[in-house]
Design a protein around this motif. Structure first.
Motif, PDB file in Angstrom:
ATOM      1  N   THR A   1      42.842  33.602  43.639  1.00 12.59           N
ATOM      2  CA  THR A   1      42.096  33.993  42.449  1.00 12.59           C
ATOM      3  C   THR A   1      40.788  33.214  42.466  1.00 12.59           C
ATOM      4  N   ASP A   2      39.717  33.845  41.965  1.00 18.32           N
ATOM      5  CA  ASP A   2      38.398  33.228  41.985  1.00 18.32           C
ATOM      6  C   ASP A   2      38.308  32.073  40.997  1.00 18.32           C
TER       7      ASP A   2
ATOM      8  N   ASN B   1      32.109  41.681  49.896  1.00 19.73           N
ATOM      9  CA  ASN B   1      32.303  41.228  51.270  1.00 19.73           C
ATOM     10  C   ASN B   1      32.556  39.723  51.268  1.00 19.73           C
ATOM     11  N   ARG B   2      33.654  39.304  51.862  1.00 15.99           N
ATOM     12  CA  ARG B   2      33.960  37.867  51.932  1.00 15.99           C
ATOM     13  C   ARG B   2      33.042  37.125  52.897  1.00 15.99           C
TER      14      ARG B   2
ATOM     15  N   LEU C   1      39.579  44.520  23.638  1.00 10.58           N
ATOM     16  CA  LEU C   1      39.835  45.651  24.528  1.00 10.58           C
ATOM     17  C   LEU C   1      40.415  45.103  25.822  1.00 10.58           C
ATOM     18  N   GLU C   2      41.617  45.560  26.161  1.00  8.39           N
ATOM     19  CA  GLU C   2      42.265  45.112  27.392  1.00  8.39           C
ATOM     20  C   GLU C   2      42.341  46.260  28.388  1.00  8.39           C
ATOM     21  N   LEU C   3      41.925  45.990  29.610  1.00  6.11           N
ATOM     22  CA  LEU C   3      42.063  46.930  30.715  1.00  6.11           C
ATOM     23  C   LEU C   3      43.081  46.351  31.679  1.00  6.11           C
ATOM     24  N   GLU C   4      44.092  47.124  32.009  1.00  7.96           N
ATOM     25  CA  GLU C   4      45.165  46.615  32.876  1.00  7.96           C
ATOM     26  C   GLU C   4      45.325  47.518  34.092  1.00  7.96           C
ATOM     27  N   PHE C   5      45.464  46.872  35.257  1.00  8.28           N
ATOM     28  CA  PHE C   5      45.539  47.588  36.532  1.00  8.28           C
ATOM     29  C   PHE C   5      46.765  47.124  37.312  1.00  8.28           C
ATOM     30  N   GLU C   6      47.519  48.077  37.808  1.00  8.69           N
ATOM     31  CA  GLU C   6      48.641  47.788  38.700  1.00  8.69           C
ATOM     32  C   GLU C   6      48.401  48.511  40.013  1.00  8.69           C
ATOM     33  N   GLY C   7      48.465  47.770  41.114  1.00  7.77           N
ATOM     34  CA  GLY C   7      48.209  48.383  42.402  1.00  7.77           C
ATOM     35  C   GLY C   7      48.945  47.696  43.521  1.00  7.77           C
ATOM     36  N   ASP C   8      48.879  48.306  44.705  1.00  8.59           N
ATOM     37  CA  ASP C   8      49.572  47.721  45.855  1.00  8.59           C
ATOM     38  C   ASP C   8      48.807  46.546  46.445  1.00  8.59           C
ATOM     39  N   GLY C   9      47.579  46.347  46.006  1.00 10.92           N
ATOM     40  CA  GLY C   9      46.780  45.221  46.460  1.00 10.92           C
ATOM     41  C   GLY C   9      45.365  45.369  45.945  1.00 10.92           C
ATOM     42  N   PHE C  10      44.638  44.260  45.909  1.00 10.76           N
ATOM     43  CA  PHE C  10      43.283  44.276  45.376  1.00 10.76           C
ATOM     44  C   PHE C  10      42.372  43.505  46.318  1.00 10.76           C
ATOM     45  N   LEU C  11      41.199  44.058  46.577  1.00 11.37           N
ATOM     46  CA  LEU C  11      40.235  43.446  47.467  1.00 11.37           C
ATOM     47  C   LEU C  11      39.463  42.338  46.754  1.00 11.37           C
ATOM     48  N   TYR C  12      38.661  41.635  47.513  1.00 13.46           N
ATOM     49  CA  TYR C  12      37.862  40.528  46.993  1.00 13.46           C
ATOM     50  C   TYR C  12      36.950  41.017  45.863  1.00 13.46           C
ATOM     51  N   LYS C  13      37.108  40.431  44.685  1.00 11.17           N
ATOM     52  CA  LYS C  13      36.323  40.725  43.482  1.00 11.17           C
ATOM     53  C   LYS C  13      36.434  42.185  43.033  1.00 11.17           C
TER      54      LYS C  13
END
Length: 274
Positions: A70-71, A180-181, A212-224
């Motif tokens: 996490t950043d 881009n990392r 206001l809450e935004l929620e995301f569920e995924g198989d993975g998340f990229l940098y930022k």
């Protein structure tokens, strides 16, 4: 090169060595004072604090491996990690939790400890994650929410926001909604969709109590990726960009990368899925 370094370099889970056991940790932290999860040469990473707490509590040097980075400034309600410890340290999980928390700063808490299978790996065993982003909509910002929300004032087009939010569900190339990392040129990264394609299973919003809450569920998340998704969604909701612009970010791999990054303080890792 140490065993931990080999595991990190090769991406292998070799399991604990003979005479050692594997512990699974669930960790919550306020990211405000820290330089992110990952260990830093100059210190200040949450991983650094956990490694130091283990050493202080047990005089054993080991490496705590997290489910992902996490950043700096990003929070976690439930980060998951594992570490290998000698079997001679015959401590109950409750004793581990008490010992580690006694040696950790109050902004980092171990909330659950369990012995787990030797094959469990916090990163490689994970099949998904849930992130939540909190946006403050009240006229004045509570001092107790500073660095924990993103204050966004003025009218929002909630219909356009919902349309763009819903379009995130599915499998997409997120090259234009990630950063881009620096491990390869961006021109090369754009030619490797296998590295930038992810599946979002759920993207939802709710407004309650002026937040206001935004929620995301995924198989993975990229940098930022989550911060760029949220920042870009807010550009549309505030009328500063069109829904077509947002769709182009999802469907056109040659589109100009979004630079609309939401602040780190509003982002929370909610849980890791296994």
């Amino acid at each position: 090169m140490s065993r931990s370094d080999v595991e990190s370099e090769l991406g292998l889970n070799v399991g604990p060595p003979p005479g050692w056991r594997r512990l699974r940790l669930h960790i919550a932290y306020c990211g405000t004072p820290w330089r992110g999860w990952q260990s830093q040469t100059i210190g200040g990473g949450i991983q650094d604090e956990l490694n130091a707490a283990v050493l202080k509590a047990t005089r054993v040097q080991t490496m705590v491996h997290g489910s992902g980075r996490t950043d700096a400034g990003v929070h976690a309600l439930e980060q998951v990690a594992h570490m290998d410890v000698p079997e001679s340290l015959n401590l109950r999980p409750e004793a581990w939790m008490k010992a580690l928390n006694a040696c950790l700063p109050l902004t980092i808490r171990v909330v659950e400890v369990a012995y787990c299978e030797p094959s469990f790996h916090a990163r490689f065993s994970a099949c998904g994650k849930v992130y939540r982003y909190r946006i403050w909509r009240n006229p004045w910002l509570s001092p107790f929410e500073a660095d924990r929300v993103w204050p966004v004032h003025g009218p929002l087009d909630m219909d356009s926001l919902q349309t763009c939010l819903s379009s995130l569900v599915g499998t997409h190339n997120f090259a234009c909604l990630s950063a881009n990392r620096g491990d390869m040129p961006e021109t090369l990264r754009r030619t490797m969709p296998e590295k930038t394609t992810r599946t979002i299973h759920r993207a939802e919003m709710r407004l309650e109590g002026g937040i206001l809450e935004l929620e995301f569920e995924g198989d993975g998340f990229l940098y930022k990726m989550v911060r760029l998704m949220v920042g870009s969604l807010m550009q549309v909701a505030r009328g500063r960009a069109t829904a077509d612009w947002f769709q182009d970010l999802l469907t056109n791999p040659k589109a100009v990368q979004s630079n609309q990054m939401a602040p780190a303080g509003g982002l929370y890792l909610v849980r890791v899925l296994y």
